[in-house]
Design a protein around this motif. Structure first.
Motif, PDB file in Angstrom:
ATOM      1  N   ALA A  27       0.822  -1.217   0.000  1.00  0.00           N
ATOM      2  CA  ALA A  27       0.000   0.000   0.000  1.00  0.00           C
ATOM      3  C   ALA A  27       0.855   1.266   0.000  1.00  0.00           C
ATOM      4  O   ALA A  27       0.381   2.324  -0.419  1.00  0.00           O
ATOM      5  CB  ALA A  27      -0.932   0.000   1.209  1.00  0.00           C
ATOM      6  N   GLN A  28       2.110   1.165   0.429  1.00  0.00           N
ATOM      7  CA  GLN A  28       2.974   2.338   0.482  1.00  0.00           C
ATOM      8  C   GLN A  28       3.603   2.678  -0.868  1.00  0.00           C
ATOM      9  O   GLN A  28       4.261   3.708  -1.006  1.00  0.00           O
ATOM     10  CB  GLN A  28       4.080   2.135   1.524  1.00  0.00           C
ATOM     11  CG  GLN A  28       3.549   2.073   2.946  1.00  0.00           C
ATOM     12  CD  GLN A  28       4.665   2.131   3.958  1.00  0.00           C
ATOM     13  OE1 GLN A  28       5.524   3.014   3.906  1.00  0.00           O
ATOM     14  NE2 GLN A  28       4.653   1.199   4.896  1.00  0.00           N
ATOM     15  N   LEU A  29       3.394   1.828  -1.857  1.00  0.00           N
ATOM     16  CA  LEU A  29       4.037   2.023  -3.155  1.00  0.00           C
ATOM     17  C   LEU A  29       3.074   2.591  -4.181  1.00  0.00           C
ATOM     18  O   LEU A  29       1.869   2.351  -4.136  1.00  0.00           O
ATOM     19  CB  LEU A  29       4.578   0.689  -3.667  1.00  0.00           C
ATOM     20  CG  LEU A  29       5.659   0.028  -2.833  1.00  0.00           C
ATOM     21  CD1 LEU A  29       6.048  -1.306  -3.443  1.00  0.00           C
ATOM     22  CD2 LEU A  29       6.880   0.929  -2.689  1.00  0.00           C
ATOM     23  N   ALA A  30       3.636   3.304  -5.129  1.00  0.00           N
ATOM     24  CA  ALA A  30       2.881   3.709  -6.313  1.00  0.00           C
ATOM     25  C   ALA A  30       2.620   2.452  -7.145  1.00  0.00           C
ATOM     26  O   ALA A  30       3.399   1.489  -7.101  1.00  0.00           O
ATOM     27  CB  ALA A  30       3.677   4.732  -7.126  1.00  0.00           C
ATOM     28  N   ASP A  31       1.556   2.466  -7.916  1.00  0.00           N
ATOM     29  CA  ASP A  31       1.170   1.278  -8.688  1.00  0.00           C
ATOM     30  C   ASP A  31       2.328   0.724  -9.519  1.00  0.00           C
ATOM     31  O   ASP A  31       2.583  -0.485  -9.507  1.00  0.00           O
ATOM     32  CB  ASP A  31      -0.014   1.593  -9.605  1.00  0.00           C
ATOM     33  CG  ASP A  31      -1.301   1.845  -8.840  1.00  0.00           C
ATOM     34  OD1 ASP A  31      -1.311   1.736  -7.593  1.00  0.00           O
ATOM     35  OD2 ASP A  31      -2.306   2.155  -9.498  1.00  0.00           O
ATOM     36  N   GLU A  32       3.022   1.584 -10.224  1.00  0.00           N
ATOM     37  CA  GLU A  32       4.085   1.113 -11.117  1.00  0.00           C
ATOM     38  C   GLU A  32       5.238   0.457 -10.361  1.00  0.00           C
ATOM     39  O   GLU A  32       5.943  -0.388 -10.906  1.00  0.00           O
ATOM     40  CB  GLU A  32       4.600   2.244 -12.021  1.00  0.00           C
ATOM     41  CG  GLU A  32       5.279   3.394 -11.307  1.00  0.00           C
ATOM     42  CD  GLU A  32       4.324   4.486 -10.791  1.00  0.00           C
ATOM     43  OE1 GLU A  32       4.843   5.478 -10.266  1.00  0.00           O
ATOM     44  OE2 GLU A  32       3.090   4.333 -10.907  1.00  0.00           O
ATOM     45  N   GLN A  33       5.436   0.819  -9.102  1.00  0.00           N
ATOM     46  CA  GLN A  33       6.521   0.233  -8.323  1.00  0.00           C
ATOM     47  C   GLN A  33       6.289  -1.250  -8.032  1.00  0.00           C
ATOM     48  O   GLN A  33       7.249  -1.991  -7.800  1.00  0.00           O
ATOM     49  CB  GLN A  33       6.709   0.996  -7.012  1.00  0.00           C
ATOM     50  CG  GLN A  33       7.262   2.398  -7.226  1.00  0.00           C
ATOM     51  CD  GLN A  33       7.330   3.181  -5.934  1.00  0.00           C
ATOM     52  OE1 GLN A  33       6.346   3.290  -5.209  1.00  0.00           O
ATOM     53  NE2 GLN A  33       8.505   3.721  -5.642  1.00  0.00           N
TER      54      GLN A  33
END
Length: 191
Positions: A27-33
């Motif tokens: 949840a802490q990441l951007a989608d692309e990550q």
């Protein structure tokens, strides 16, 4: 509570704890990550989730009555990145965990010594559960570590924050002694 009942209760809490830990990291990441692979020898978080999904469906579908390595499983394909979105990734994540909990929630303590098979090798139900309780946290640890590497802003700690062990221990030792699963407090922190 007898030892087998206690074991089942503990296992359910630990699986839920690790599921939540993985979700909080992702949840802490951007989608692309979620789809980044640092080199050819590393799996993206999406690929790790895909592998866990395949393993969970194979191991926990008809858990007590069929071999845990299903004929329909295509394990090698689990390491090919095919997910298109966070939504698809999370749907597969949840499907895998739902399969697991649907298998272990109805278990009775007397079933823990029954024999089940994984790749034609007999395991007691306890051994099979412990096998997966080691396997999934291994991959969730990869997800958490990878997420920390990829995070571009400050990381929200999922455990005891760096340089805060003294505060954490002081708070724990300020309480009365109690008997409970370590996940009781940890799941509350992750909410």
């Amino acid at each position: 509570m007898d030892a087998n009942s206690h074991f089942l209760d503990s296992v359910k809490k630990q699986f839920l704890y690790y599921k939540t830990l993985g979700e909080k990291a992702m949840a802490q990441l951007a989608d692309e990550q979620l789809f980044i692979s640092l080199n050819e020898d590393t799996n993206s978080i999406a690929v790790i989730v895909k592998h866990m999904h395949g393993n969970m469906l194979s191991r926990w579908t008809d858990f007590l009555t069929s071999d845990g390595e299903k004929e329909w499983r295509k394990r090698d394909g689990e390491f090919v990145d095919t997910y298109q979105s966070r939504e698809e990734l999370m749907a597969k994540w949840n499907e895998g965990w739902e399969c697991l909990f649907n298998a272990i929630n109805p278990l009775h303590p007397e079933q823990l010594t029954e024999i089940i098979y994984i790749r034609n090798e007999g395991h007691t139900v306890i051994e099979a559960i412990n096998r997966q309780l080691a396997h999934y946290p291994y991959h969730i640890g990869q997800i958490v570590f990878y997420a920390k590497l990829l995070k571009k802003t400050e990381w929200d700690s999922l455990s005891i924050p760096k340089n805060k062990s003294g505060d954490y221990n002081a708070a724990k030792f300020a309480r009365e002694k109690s008997i409970k699963n370590f996940t009781d407090d940890e799941l509350n922190k992750l909410k």
